[in-house]
Design an enzyme around this catalytic site. Structure first.
Site, short mmCIF file in Angstrom:
data_model
loop_
_atom_site.label_atom_id
_atom_site.label_comp_id
_atom_site.label_asym_id
_atom_site.label_seq_id
_atom_site.Cartn_x
_atom_site.Cartn_y
_atom_site.Cartn_z
N GLY A 30 0.84 -1.20 0.00
CA GLY A 30 0.00 0.00 0.00
C GLY A 30 0.87 1.24 0.00
O GLY A 30 2.06 1.18 -0.28
N ASN A 31 0.28 2.38 0.27
CA ASN A 31 1.07 3.61 0.39
C ASN A 31 0.46 4.49 1.47
O ASN A 31 -0.58 4.16 2.04
CB ASN A 31 1.17 4.32 -0.96
CG ASN A 31 -0.20 4.70 -1.50
OD1 ASN A 31 -0.88 5.53 -0.92
ND2 ASN A 31 -0.61 4.07 -2.59
N ARG A 32 1.11 5.62 1.73
CA ARG A 32 0.73 6.42 2.90
C ARG A 32 -0.37 7.45 2.63
O ARG A 32 -0.64 8.30 3.47
CB ARG A 32 1.96 7.16 3.45
CG ARG A 32 3.02 6.23 3.98
CD ARG A 32 4.14 7.02 4.63
NE ARG A 32 5.34 6.21 4.77
CZ ARG A 32 5.51 5.30 5.72
NH1 ARG A 32 4.56 5.10 6.60
NH2 ARG A 32 6.62 4.60 5.79
N ALA A 75 -3.87 7.79 -4.93
CA ALA A 75 -2.50 7.31 -5.08
C ALA A 75 -2.61 5.83 -5.45
O ALA A 75 -2.55 4.95 -4.59
CB ALA A 75 -1.74 7.50 -3.78
#
Ligand code: CTP
Length: 398
Positions: free
Chosen positions: A208-210, A276
């Site tokens: 995943g990402n932030r 994102a």
């Protein structure tokens, strides 16, 4: 559907016209509204609560508390809930009580507690409707901002003919639609995507990402505030402050986000793609938790489909906005993205800016539009940045 996701609290007071409000409930629900009904005791002498609860699919309230279970019908919660409080029929008695702040039933308590716009549809006999007290009371309510859906002329329950019968349900519906859809972007539909995507490795792990989704959610809220109909395709995000009028489609992976955006885009005027989205996803997903061995592990990754580029191919007259997050050659990269993805605007987040980017409450962006023009914002709250972005989208739409 002209009232998609709108919340209407329908107050029904004691008049023979209450039977028309049963039909009105059906019309409101058919237009996509969520309806909750509060009835006075007198209203229940004309129609049963069951008709309203069946059509609205919600419990009907009329007492402060349920005498058997003791459960409290919280008039403050009820008053805070709607986008519009509609009292139809509004009798001479109900109108007088509204005027003087008399609070002797749940409907009046809810009216006094609510900050939502209020509309009333008066219903009474000819002489009552012409009485000076009613004229003055209506004037007072009007001067306080209460909207009045005027009574209509015709045959009255008394057998007399004249003005006093409640406006026809179709006319009340049109008045409600006009009140609720009067923002500058009303009638326009937007797609916004936001948040991260999670790409499953196995049932418990993911890539995943932030991203928190805050920027995209702020844009969706801003569009909604201006009257637009908004579909938000949202990856896993913890943010809950999303306007209830927004249709939220929860997705997890880039593939799910792709499918949902492709489905919705053709029905919109514009899409703002702030998510994102993962660029790569594990080539295979294990259906059982992967056990560790003694050796290192290699994870094969496959490119995901690019939503922005695909919508760029489909866009025709629609406006398409993408985001870019760059660490170097920001301007050149943003302009190249604008062209490659056939977007109308790229919003550049720079990771070099203090107070900008993932997880921050503030942001600073540069918006690139075609013909090499760009616009910078200051560092400000993501809500204020959202408003600047929506301003530019509106310019592009015009
Ligand atoms: N985006 C998308 N679908 C993807 C990946 C990204 O729609 N699978 C969108 C994002 O929502 C955002 C923009 O593309 O609007 C961001 O582009 P980015 O991923 O930075 O673009 P790339 O051209 O892949 O840039 P880079 O070379 O920096 O990876």
């Amino acid at each position: 559907m002209r009232l998609s996701n709108r919340r209407i609290l329908l107050g029904v007071s004691g008049s023979i016209a209450a039977y028309k409000s049963v039909f009105l409930t059906r019309l409101l629900v058919k237009e996509g509204a969520e309806v909750q009904v509060v009835m006075t005791d007198a209203a229940k002498d004309f129609v049963g609560p069951l008709s309203f609860s069946t059509l609205s699919k919600n419990e009907v309230y009329s007492e402060y508390f349920d005498k058997e279970s003791g459960a409290w019908a919280n008039h403050v919660d009820l008053g805070e809930w709607p986008d519009l409080m509609l009292i139809a029929p509004a009798t001479a008695n109900t109108i007088a009580k509204m005027c003087h702040g008399i609070c002797d039933n749940l409907l009046q308590a809810t009216f006094l507690s609510s900050r939502a716009p209020v509309m009333i549809a008066p219903a009474m006999d000819l002489e009552m409707y012409e009485h000076a007290s009613l004229t003055e009371n209506l004037e007072t309510l009007r001067s306080r901002g209460v909207l009045i859906c005027d009574a209509e002329e015709g045959e009255l329950a008394s057998g007399l003919s004249g003005k006093g019968r409640m406006a026809e349900p179709e006319h009340i519906l049109d008045a409600v639609v006009n009140v609720l859809n009067n923002g500058p972007l009303s009638g326009k539909r937007f797609l916004v995507n936001a948040g991260p995507t999670y790409e499953a490795i196995d049932p418990v792990r993911f890539i995943g990402n932030r991203s928190t989704g805050k920027m995209g959610i702020s844009i969706a809220n801003e569009l909604c505030k201006r009257g637009a109909q908004v579909d938000l395709v949202l990856g896993p995000s913890k943010i809950t402050s999303i306007d209830h009028k927004i249709r939220v489609h929860h997705v997890e992976s880039a593939a799910e986000m792709f499918d949902k955006c492709i489905e919705i885009f053709p029905q919109t005027e514009a899409a703002i793609l702030s998510a994102a989205v993962a660029d790569f996803t594990p080539s295979s997903v294990s259906d059982q938790k992967i056990k560790k061995g003694d050796n290192d592990m290699q994870l094969g990754l496959t490119r995901t489909k690019d939503i922005l580029s695909t919508l760029g191919e489909m866009k025709e007259e629609r406006i398409l906005v993408g985001f870019a997050m760059e660490t170097n050659d920001e301007e050149a990269n943003a302009i190249s993205k604008l062209e490659r993805k056939n977007a109308d605007m790229i919003v550049l987040n720079s990771l070099r800016e203090k107070g900008a980017g993932f997880g921050e409450q503030t942001n600073k962006v540069r918006m690139f539009v075609k013909k090499g023009k760009s616009f910078d914002t200051e560092v400000k709250s993501k809500e204020a940045i959202a408003s600047d972005i929506v301003d530019k989208v509106v310019e592009l739409l015009n």
